[in-house]
Design an enzyme around this catalytic site. Structure first.
Site, short mmCIF file in Angstrom:
data_model
loop_
_atom_site.label_atom_id
_atom_site.label_comp_id
_atom_site.label_asym_id
_atom_site.label_seq_id
_atom_site.Cartn_x
_atom_site.Cartn_y
_atom_site.Cartn_z
N THR A 133 9.11 23.52 71.05
CA THR A 133 9.85 24.30 70.29
C THR A 133 9.45 25.53 70.04
O THR A 133 8.47 26.20 70.58
CB THR A 133 9.84 23.48 68.75
OG1 THR A 133 8.70 23.93 68.09
CG2 THR A 133 10.00 21.88 68.89
N ASP A 134 10.42 26.49 69.34
CA ASP A 134 9.99 27.72 68.71
C ASP A 134 8.68 27.76 68.37
O ASP A 134 7.75 28.91 68.53
CB ASP A 134 11.16 28.45 68.07
CG ASP A 134 12.32 28.68 69.05
OD1 ASP A 134 12.27 28.71 70.04
OD2 ASP A 134 13.44 28.55 68.33
N CYS A 135 8.39 27.06 67.38
CA CYS A 135 7.15 26.94 66.49
C CYS A 135 6.06 26.41 67.09
O CYS A 135 5.06 26.69 66.87
CB CYS A 135 7.16 26.58 65.14
SG CYS A 135 8.39 25.07 65.00
N TYR A 136 6.36 25.38 68.25
CA TYR A 136 5.30 24.63 68.89
C TYR A 136 5.68 24.82 70.31
O TYR A 136 6.16 23.81 70.97
CB TYR A 136 5.37 23.13 68.42
CG TYR A 136 4.85 22.91 66.77
CD1 TYR A 136 3.50 22.98 66.54
CD2 TYR A 136 5.76 22.84 65.88
CE1 TYR A 136 3.03 22.42 65.17
CE2 TYR A 136 5.28 22.72 64.63
CZ TYR A 136 3.97 22.66 64.35
OH TYR A 136 3.42 22.31 63.22
#
Length: 399
Positions: A138-141
Site C-alpha cells: 500500500t502507499d503507507c506500507y
C-alpha cells in the site's frame, strides 16, 4: 469459619500463610479433621500438564523498514502457517498449525513432526525463528516481501492465549474395532487392547473446585511457567453434566480460556507435541490456587483419585459418530493402577498427561505463595455454572 481473599493475601505478604498441595491436603484433613484443616490451611495448589490443542500465541512484531502490511497477506514461522488477518504487524499461530509441505495423512499414519506448538516452544526457549511474509503493498506500507529471523526478546508483545485448557474430567479412549486407530487420545489398539486417558485426577485444578466457586474471570494462575489469568470460560465449557455425590463431574465439563505473557514462560511447561496419525499440538502446564474460604471449599479439595469417575468411550464408532454411548465408568485410581476391567477383560491403561509434572507445578505454585511472589485475585465475574440461564438455554437448544 470464613475467610476472604484479602485476608489470605495479607497473610501471604507477611509470610504466614499456610499452603498445601492438592495431594498434601488429603493427609492433613485426615490427621487433623476437616474443620481444623479448613481453619489452618489458606490455599490449596493444583496442577496439570498435558496436550491442550486449543492453544496458541499472538505477537506484535514491530515494523520492518520499509514497512510491510502483514494483514491480508501471508506469513509463516519456521514454515508453519501463521494467521495475518489482524493488522499490519500482528501475527497469530495456533498449536495445530502445520507447514504447507507437511504430508499430513497422505501416507498413514502421518508423523506431524513439526507444527505450531513446536514454534511456540522454540520462541519460549529463546531460539531464532524464521519469518517469511508476503503482502500486496500500500502507499503507507510499500514493502511486499520479508524474510528475516525473529526472537521473542525482540518482539513488542508475545502473548500465550488458549481458548480451551484444563478440561474438567475427560474421556477414557478405547477401540473396539479390528484396526489400529490414531487419535488425539493417542494410539488405540484393536479389540480393547489398551485405554488412554488425559488428566491429573486428584491434582487437576477444576476437579478441586467442581462448582467453580473460587475460579472465575480474573483468577491468577500458573501458566506455562509464568503467571497467567483466566479470561473467560473455555470453549466447549459445559457444567451441565452428570456428577457424583461429591459434585465431581463424571463427563468432560468446564474448561478455561487463559492468557499470559509468553516472555515469562519456559519450554519445560510449553512443549510442542507430535501426535502420530493426528497432528501437532502443545503440552501446557497450568496450576490454579484454591483459596480455602470455607469448610465447603476445603471439602472439595479433598477429592482423591478413587472419588473421580471418567467415561470409557469407543473411538472407533461412538466418538466419531457423536453418539452418547458410554461403555463404563472407571476411577482414576484404577486408571493409574495400570489396568481396569472392561466386559471382564483387563485393559492396559496409559496417560497422555504427566502426573509427576502436575505435582511439580502444584509444588512450584506453593513455593511462589510461601515466598510472597504470587498473590491471589478476586474474580471479577464467575464462570457459567449449573443452572446458569445462558448455559441452560444453549444446551436446551442443542438438545
Amino acid at each position: 469459619m470464613a475467610k476472604t481473599i484479602e485476608e489470605i493475601n495479607e497473610k501471604i505478604k507477611q509470610g504466614k500463610a499456610v499452603i498445601a498441595t492438592a495431594e498434601e491436603i488429603i493427609g492433613i484433613a485426615r490427621d487433623k479433621g476437616m474443620s481444623c484443616a479448613a481453619r489452618e490451611v489458606d490455599v490449596v495448589t493444583t496442577g496439570t500438564f498435558g496436550p491442550m490443542c486449543s492453544s496458541g500465541a499472538y505477537f506484535n512484531l514491530g515494523h520492518a523498514k520499509p514497512r510491510i502490511k502483514l494483514g491480508g497477506g501471508k506469513a509463516t514461522l519456521n514454515d508453519v502457517q501463521a494467521y495475518t488477518g489482524y493488522a499490519a504487524a500482528d501475527l497469530l499461530i495456533g498449536a495445530n498449525a502445520l507447514p504447507d509441505d507437511d504430508p499430513r495423512n497422505r501416507v498413514r499414519p502421518g508423523e506431524f513432526n513439526y507444527g505450531g506448538g513446536h514454534v511456540i516452544e522454540e520462541l519460549v526457549a529463546g531460539r531464532d525463528v524464521r519469518l517469511v511474509a508476503s503482502a500486496y503493498g500500500t502507499d503507507c506500507y510499500p514493502r511486499k516481501n520479508l524474510d528475516t529471523l525473529i526472537n521473542i526478546n525482540d518482539l513488542n508483545e508475545a502473548v500465550l492465549f488458549n481458548p480451551r485448557n484444563a478440561y474438567q474430567n475427560y474421556n477414557v479412549a478405547v477401540n473396539s474395532s479390528e484396526k489400529m486407530l490414531y487419535t488425539y487420545m493417542g494410539i488405540l489398539k484393536p479389540r480393547f487392547a489398551n485405554a488412554n486417558y488425559c488428566s491429573a485426577g486428584q491434582l487437576s485444578p477444576l476437579l478441586n473446585d467442581p462448582y467453580l466457586k473460587t475460579i472465575g474471570i480474573g483468577t491468577r494462575i500458573f501458566l506455562g511457567g509464568g503467571i497467567g489469568y483466566v479470561v473467560w470460560n473455555g470453549t466447549q465449557h459445559n457444567p451441565e453434566v452428570t456428577r457424583s455425590d461429591n459434585g465431581v463431574p463424571k463427563r468432560g465439563a468446564s474448561t478455561l480460556a487463559v492468557i499470559g505473557d509468553l516472555k515469562q514462560m519456559c519450554p519445560r511447561w510449553l512443549r510442542g507435541v507430535s501426535m502420530l496419525g493426528y497432528g501437532a499440538t502443545l503440552a501446557v502446564g497450568i496450576g490454579v490456587p484454591i483459596p480455602i474460604l470455607s469448610d465447603e471449599i476445603l471439602n472439595y479439595t479433598l477429592v482423591s483419585d478413587s472419588d473421580i469417575l471418567a467415561p470409557v468411550v469407543d473411538y472407533s464408532s461412538t466418538f466419531p459418530q457423536r453418539e452418547p454411548e458410554v461403555l463404563a465408568e472407571v476411577s482414576y485410581a484404577d486408571l493409574k493402577s495400570g489396568s481396569f476391567k472392561l466386559n471382564g477383560k483387563d485393559v492396559a491403561t496409559a496417560s497422555l498427561s504427566s502426573y509427576s509434572r502436575a505435582a511439580e507445578i502444584a509444588v512450584t505454585l506453593k513455593e511462589w505463595l510461601q515466598q510472597g511472589k504470587f498473590l491471589l485475585t478476586q474474580p471479577v465475574k464467575p464462570l457459567p455454572s449449573i443452572g446458569d440461564s445462558i448455559v441452560s438455554k444453549v444446551l436446551n437448544e442443542r438438545s
